[in-house]
Design a protein around this motif. Structure first.
Motif, mmCIF file in Angstrom:
data_model
loop_
_atom_site.group_PDB
_atom_site.id
_atom_site.type_symbol
_atom_site.label_atom_id
_atom_site.label_comp_id
_atom_site.label_asym_id
_atom_site.label_seq_id
_atom_site.Cartn_x
_atom_site.Cartn_y
_atom_site.Cartn_z
ATOM 1 N N TRP A 25 0.860 -1.186 0.000
ATOM 2 C CA TRP A 25 0.000 0.000 0.000
ATOM 3 C C TRP A 25 0.891 1.228 0.000
ATOM 4 O O TRP A 25 2.120 1.117 0.087
ATOM 5 C CB TRP A 25 -0.932 -0.016 1.210
ATOM 6 N N TYR A 26 0.298 2.401 -0.104
ATOM 7 C CA TYR A 26 1.126 3.611 -0.053
ATOM 8 C C TYR A 26 1.414 4.006 1.392
ATOM 9 O O TYR A 26 0.651 3.694 2.309
ATOM 10 C CB TYR A 26 0.461 4.765 -0.809
ATOM 11 N N ASP A 27 2.531 4.676 1.590
ATOM 12 C CA ASP A 27 2.914 5.168 2.913
ATOM 13 C C ASP A 27 2.013 6.353 3.255
ATOM 14 O O ASP A 27 1.927 7.319 2.491
ATOM 15 C CB ASP A 27 4.390 5.598 2.882
ATOM 16 N N THR A 28 1.341 6.278 4.389
ATOM 17 C CA THR A 28 0.369 7.319 4.753
ATOM 18 C C THR A 28 1.006 8.503 5.473
ATOM 19 O O THR A 28 0.325 9.484 5.760
ATOM 20 C CB THR A 28 -0.733 6.727 5.649
ATOM 21 N N ALA A 29 2.294 8.419 5.771
ATOM 22 C CA ALA A 29 2.957 9.516 6.479
ATOM 23 C C ALA A 29 3.092 10.736 5.575
ATOM 24 O O ALA A 29 3.344 10.624 4.365
ATOM 25 C CB ALA A 29 4.334 9.069 6.967
ATOM 26 N N ALA A 30 2.911 11.899 6.155
ATOM 27 C CA ALA A 30 3.145 13.185 5.476
ATOM 28 C C ALA A 30 2.237 13.411 4.262
ATOM 29 O O ALA A 30 2.593 14.150 3.342
ATOM 30 C CB ALA A 30 4.614 13.312 5.059
ATOM 31 N N LEU A 31 1.068 12.788 4.241
ATOM 32 C CA LEU A 31 0.125 13.004 3.154
ATOM 33 C C LEU A 31 -0.946 14.000 3.582
ATOM 34 O O LEU A 31 -1.320 14.058 4.753
ATOM 35 C CB LEU A 31 -0.555 11.692 2.741
ATOM 36 N N ALA A 32 -1.444 14.762 2.645
ATOM 37 C CA ALA A 32 -2.618 15.602 2.889
ATOM 38 C C ALA A 32 -3.855 14.757 2.583
ATOM 39 O O ALA A 32 -3.853 13.959 1.646
ATOM 40 C CB ALA A 32 -2.576 16.840 2.002
ATOM 41 N N TRP A 33 -4.921 14.946 3.381
ATOM 42 C CA TRP A 33 -6.105 14.094 3.254
ATOM 43 C C TRP A 33 -7.341 14.919 2.931
ATOM 44 O O TRP A 33 -7.436 16.095 3.307
ATOM 45 C CB TRP A 33 -6.336 13.311 4.540
ATOM 46 N N ARG A 34 -8.281 14.316 2.237
ATOM 47 C CA ARG A 34 -9.519 14.986 1.853
ATOM 48 C C ARG A 34 -10.626 13.949 1.661
ATOM 49 O O ARG A 34 -10.373 12.742 1.621
ATOM 50 C CB ARG A 34 -9.328 15.766 0.558
ATOM 51 N N MET A 35 -11.851 14.427 1.550
ATOM 52 C CA MET A 35 -12.956 13.529 1.224
ATOM 53 C C MET A 35 -12.820 13.069 -0.219
ATOM 54 O O MET A 35 -12.475 13.865 -1.101
ATOM 55 C CB MET A 35 -14.304 14.233 1.411
ATOM 56 N N ASN A 36 -13.058 11.809 -0.462
ATOM 57 C CA ASN A 36 -13.036 11.271 -1.813
ATOM 58 C C ASN A 36 -13.936 12.114 -2.721
ATOM 59 O O ASN A 36 -15.078 12.432 -2.377
ATOM 60 C CB ASN A 36 -13.538 9.820 -1.777
#
Length: 257
Positions: A25-36
């Protein structure tokens, strides 16, 4: 009218992605998040429907770690009445069947008239969860809708087909709809509604209380697409190009040997 809208929090697609240590899977650290993005259309359509009916309840449902509540709060600020969160730090390891089973287990005794989901999630992109939920609940589903209206106690929608075509579908309720780009323009939550959303309930339901089965599919490995060299442009007369093309293919493959 009782409405359920299912949302997912995904990384901003402008983020710089890395593969995690397990390679699955992708590394979730340091990601910006939003609603799909597709879920935003689902939320907007649910809010518009509730406004048209004038009465009823709109519930937003999401599975994932604690941070998904930020996406849920946006849905509440857009007009949802309350939220239901299923805490799950490993939700990304669940296949579409498991996710659908959790949603269906929650919705089964809630007597929702309409369920909205996004057409697909931007990270996994299976486009299976919505239709699986409908199958598990034994209700009709219409996917990839781009227009929605009430019709004599039921619903009439347009769904997108390949080649730019649209099909008009009518169905009775209860029913489930997956929402596509072009259905509407999601509203921006106003500051007063953002403040109101902070006081709205977000209840918690344990995943184990809703579904305890095993995954049917497991992601073993993921990788970035292989980098390819630029294409080769051939110019000249068709008769000459055919011979040159065959020569190039013979050099690069063993098909013609």
């Amino acid at each position: 009218m009782k409405i359920l809208v299912c949302i997912k929090q995904v990384p901003d697609m402008e983020s710089r992605f890395k593969i995690n240590g397990a390679g699955n899977w992708y590394d979730t650290a340091a990601l910006a998040w939003r609603m799909n993005e597709y879920d935003e259309y689902a939320v907007e359509q649910a809010v518009q429907l509730k406004e048209q009916v004038g009465t009823g309840e709109l519930v937003v449902f999401s599975i994932g770690p604690e941070r998904v509540k930020e996406a849920m709060k946006k849905a509440l600020a857009m007009g949802a009445d309350r939220g239901v969160h299923v805490p799950d730090e490993q939700s990304h390891e669940r296949d579409p069947f498991e996710i659908a089973a959790i949603i269906a287990a929650y919705a089964r005794n809630e007597n929702f008239d309409i369920i909205f989901t996004g057409m697909q999630s931007q990270d996994r992109g299976s486009a299976q969860v919505g239709v699986l939920v409908a199958e598990m609940l034994g209700i009709p589903s219409v996917s990839t809708i781009v227009a929605f209206e009430r019709d004599n106690g039921g619903v009439k929608v347009k769904r997108e087909l390949e080649g730019g075509l649209k099909a008009v579908v009518k169905t009775d309720l209860p029913a489930l709809f997956t929402c596509q780009l072009g259905l509407n323009t999601p509203r921006y939550p106003t500051l007063p509604n953002i403040m109101k959303a902070k006081k709205k309930e977000i209840a918690t339901r344990a995943a184990g209380d809703l579904y305890q089965g095993d995954a049917l599919a497991v992601t073993e490995k993921m990788s970035f697409p292989e980098k390819r060299t630029g294409g080769l442009v051939l110019e000249g007369e068709p008769a000459d190009l055919a011979g040159r093309l065959i020569g190039i293919l013979k050099e690069k493959t063993t098909v013609f040997k």
